[in-house]
Design a protein around this motif. Structure first.
Motif, short mmCIF file in Angstrom:
data_model
loop_
_atom_site.label_atom_id
_atom_site.label_comp_id
_atom_site.label_asym_id
_atom_site.label_seq_id
_atom_site.Cartn_x
_atom_site.Cartn_y
_atom_site.Cartn_z
N GLN A 91 0.84 -1.20 0.00
CA GLN A 91 0.00 0.00 0.00
C GLN A 91 0.87 1.25 0.00
O GLN A 91 1.85 1.34 0.74
CB GLN A 91 -0.90 0.01 1.23
CG GLN A 91 -1.80 -1.21 1.32
CD GLN A 91 -2.81 -1.07 2.45
OE1 GLN A 91 -3.75 -0.29 2.36
NE2 GLN A 91 -2.61 -1.81 3.51
N GLU A 92 0.44 2.21 -0.81
CA GLU A 92 1.18 3.48 -0.92
C GLU A 92 1.38 4.14 0.45
O GLU A 92 2.45 4.66 0.74
CB GLU A 92 0.43 4.43 -1.86
CG GLU A 92 1.13 5.78 -2.02
CD GLU A 92 0.33 6.76 -2.87
OE1 GLU A 92 -0.77 6.40 -3.34
OE2 GLU A 92 0.80 7.90 -3.03
N LYS A 93 0.33 4.12 1.29
CA LYS A 93 0.43 4.83 2.58
C LYS A 93 1.58 4.30 3.42
O LYS A 93 2.25 5.06 4.12
CB LYS A 93 -0.89 4.74 3.35
CG LYS A 93 -1.29 3.34 3.79
CD LYS A 93 -2.54 3.37 4.67
CE LYS A 93 -2.90 1.97 5.15
NZ LYS A 93 -4.06 1.97 6.04
N VAL A 145 5.26 13.07 0.15
CA VAL A 145 5.87 11.86 -0.45
C VAL A 145 4.76 10.89 -0.89
O VAL A 145 3.91 10.50 -0.08
CB VAL A 145 6.80 11.17 0.57
CG1 VAL A 145 7.40 9.89 -0.02
CG2 VAL A 145 7.91 12.13 1.02
N HIS A 146 4.80 10.52 -2.16
CA HIS A 146 3.78 9.62 -2.71
C HIS A 146 4.41 8.56 -3.60
O HIS A 146 5.55 8.70 -4.05
CB HIS A 146 2.76 10.41 -3.54
CG HIS A 146 1.87 11.27 -2.70
ND1 HIS A 146 0.56 10.96 -2.45
CD2 HIS A 146 2.14 12.42 -2.02
CE1 HIS A 146 0.04 11.90 -1.66
NE2 HIS A 146 0.99 12.80 -1.39
N VAL A 147 3.61 7.53 -3.88
CA VAL A 147 4.02 6.49 -4.83
C VAL A 147 2.97 6.49 -5.94
O VAL A 147 1.77 6.57 -5.67
CB VAL A 147 4.10 5.11 -4.14
CG1 VAL A 147 4.67 4.09 -5.10
CG2 VAL A 147 4.93 5.18 -2.88
N ASN A 148 3.44 6.38 -7.15
CA ASN A 148 2.59 6.52 -8.32
C ASN A 148 1.90 5.21 -8.72
O ASN A 148 2.34 4.14 -8.32
CB ASN A 148 3.46 6.99 -9.49
CG ASN A 148 2.78 8.04 -10.32
OD1 ASN A 148 1.56 8.05 -10.41
ND2 ASN A 148 3.55 8.93 -10.92
N ALA A 165 -6.19 13.79 -9.74
CA ALA A 165 -7.53 13.39 -9.32
C ALA A 165 -7.45 12.24 -8.32
O ALA A 165 -8.16 12.20 -7.32
CB ALA A 165 -8.36 12.97 -10.54
N ARG A 166 -6.51 11.33 -8.59
CA ARG A 166 -6.36 10.19 -7.66
C ARG A 166 -5.78 10.66 -6.33
O ARG A 166 -6.27 10.30 -5.26
CB ARG A 166 -5.47 9.13 -8.30
CG ARG A 166 -5.39 7.86 -7.49
CD ARG A 166 -4.74 6.73 -8.26
NE ARG A 166 -3.45 7.08 -8.82
CZ ARG A 166 -2.35 7.29 -8.10
NH1 ARG A 166 -2.41 7.23 -6.80
NH2 ARG A 166 -1.21 7.60 -8.69
N GLU A 167 -4.77 11.50 -6.40
CA GLU A 167 -4.15 11.98 -5.15
C GLU A 167 -5.12 12.86 -4.36
O GLU A 167 -5.05 12.93 -3.14
CB GLU A 167 -2.87 12.77 -5.46
CG GLU A 167 -1.75 11.96 -6.09
CD GLU A 167 -1.20 10.87 -5.17
OE1 GLU A 167 -1.83 10.56 -4.16
OE2 GLU A 167 -0.14 10.31 -5.51
N ASN A 168 -6.00 13.55 -5.06
CA ASN A 168 -6.96 14.43 -4.39
C ASN A 168 -8.21 13.68 -3.94
O ASN A 168 -9.08 14.26 -3.31
CB ASN A 168 -7.41 15.55 -5.33
CG ASN A 168 -6.27 16.47 -5.71
OD1 ASN A 168 -5.27 16.53 -5.03
ND2 ASN A 168 -6.43 17.18 -6.82
#
Ligand SMILES: [Zn+2]
Length: 396
Positions: A196-198, A250-253, A281-284
């Protein structure tokens, strides 16, 4: 004031039309009443943000009235949750006296900000989803005191009009806020094995914090150090409250095209690129339709943002992250730096970037992200980028 009026009219129509269009496919009949469960505000040196927590997407309408002067929002098909009684909250700043909320009629909740419009240069009303909340940002004219004498809700400080000389020379960089993307009920993106990205974003952020603390005197604040949910709009509020000098999310695509790979870094701006808007849109946690509406808001916001500084910070982080990863790994693709409409960057008063460190949707990058060594190298790259940015200020 004439300019202000025109803008207000445009916004009024835009907000109304957008919400009607957005809701039309989902609400053929009458929607049940959404419960408004919180009203809060934050006063900053440069603006005041009022947030109405509604929880469920509802149509709303905003306008201003002149006698007496106020800005109001009507939220339709909504009622006050019993925990939130009709109340008036004093706002301790020179241009807003109070914010009040009430049940205007059985299906409409009204929020009113009593504002001295002569002291206000502009305001904007927008909403954020998941959970749905309506936000009003009110910007005073330069020189208007933000906090009245007495007990301000946040520490008062003089309005900034750009960087001080010390900060221009890189001497003023004292505090860095790192924002590990998502958290709690919002996992971000996932790979096919449940990564998971989180979790990945948090691990990289903790590593970055350690690197910064070991190599500098900088104060490093993480928006979250555990698996908790922090609303997007609160993240820059925390950075502002801590008078941060740099904000890094910091995020993962993840993309539908599984062969897409690489590293990219964003700063706040509107974007004509459909790929960037899809990611935003996905990040928001919104739809791309919402992004179209955001563009109009962002076109106004960027005029007041630290866009040049954010772009420079993005370039330093991108360049160093790619360079650092390429030392130990092959096929590190440099996707560059771009502007993008990311909610989490809105409202920050310092250079702010969002880094997409790799792709969970790409098999090789997902495999690499499982490894602590790869995540450490990402943290190292961002760390080197921050240091390069600070050094570049010293040369300025
Ligand atoms: Zn993300």
């Amino acid at each position: 004031m004439i300019r202000l009026d025109l803008r207000f009219k445009t916004r009024r129509v835009a907000v109304f039309l957008f919400v009607v269009l957005c809701l039309a496919p989902f609400c053929p009949g009458q929607a049940p009443l959404a419960e408004v469960y919180n009203l809060r505000y934050y006063t900053h040196p440069n603006f005041t943000r009022i947030v109405v927590d509604v929880g469920t997407l509802r149509e709303y309408f905003s306008a201003e009235l002149r006698d007496p002067q106020r800005i109001y929002i009507d939220i339709y098909q909504a009622k006050l949750n019993p925990i939130l009684r009709e109340e008036a909250i004093p706002v301790r700043c020179d241009y807003i006296s109070l914010v009040r909320i009430s049940q205007k009629n059985p299906s409409t909740v009204r929020v009113v900000a009593e504002v001295d419009l002569a002291k206000v240069v502009r305001y904007q009303v927008f909403h954020v989803l998941d959970p749905f909340r309506v936000v009003i940002d009110i910007y005073p004219r330069p020189g208007t005191p933000t906090a009245a004498a007495g007990k301000p809700p946040q520490p008062a400080q003089p309005a900034k009009s750009g960087y001080s000389m010390a900060r221009q020379l890189g001497l003023g960089i004292k505090t860095i806020v790192i924002d590990p993307g998502h958290g709690g009920s919002d996992p971000g993106c996932l790979d096919s094995f449940g990564q998971q990205e989180k979790d990945t974003a948090l691990d990289i952020s903790l590593r970055l914090k350690e690197l910064l603390k070991a190599s500098s005197e900088l104060a490093v604040i993480l928006i979250r150090e555990t698996d908790i949910h922090v609303p997007l709009e609160n993240r820059t509020v925390i950075a502002n409250q801590n008078k941060a000098d740099i904000f890094i999310s910091v995020h993962v695509n993840a993309f539908r095209k599984k062969d897409r790979r690489g590293v990219e870094t964003f700063y706040l701006n509107f974007s004509p690129d459909p790929g960037v808007n899809e990611l935003a849109a996905r990040e928001n946690a919104t739809t791309t339709k919402t992004i179209g509406e955001m563009d109009k808001i962002i076109k106004k916001i960027v005029q007041n943002s630290k866009i040049i500084e954010s772009k420079e910070l993005a370039q330093k982080i991108q360049e160093n992250l790619v360079k650092c990863l390429s030392r130990n790994y092959t096929e590190i693709k440099d996707l560059g730096t771009k502007g993008g409409p990311f909610w989490v960057l809105i409202g920050s008063e310092m250079p702010s970037v969002l880094v997409e460190v790799s792709h969970l949707s790409n098999a090789q990058e997902a495999q690499r992200l499982k490894s602590g060594a790869y995540r450490q190298q990402i943290a190292q790259g961002i760390h080197e980028g921050i240091m390069a940015y600070i050094q570049s200020l010293g040369k300025g």
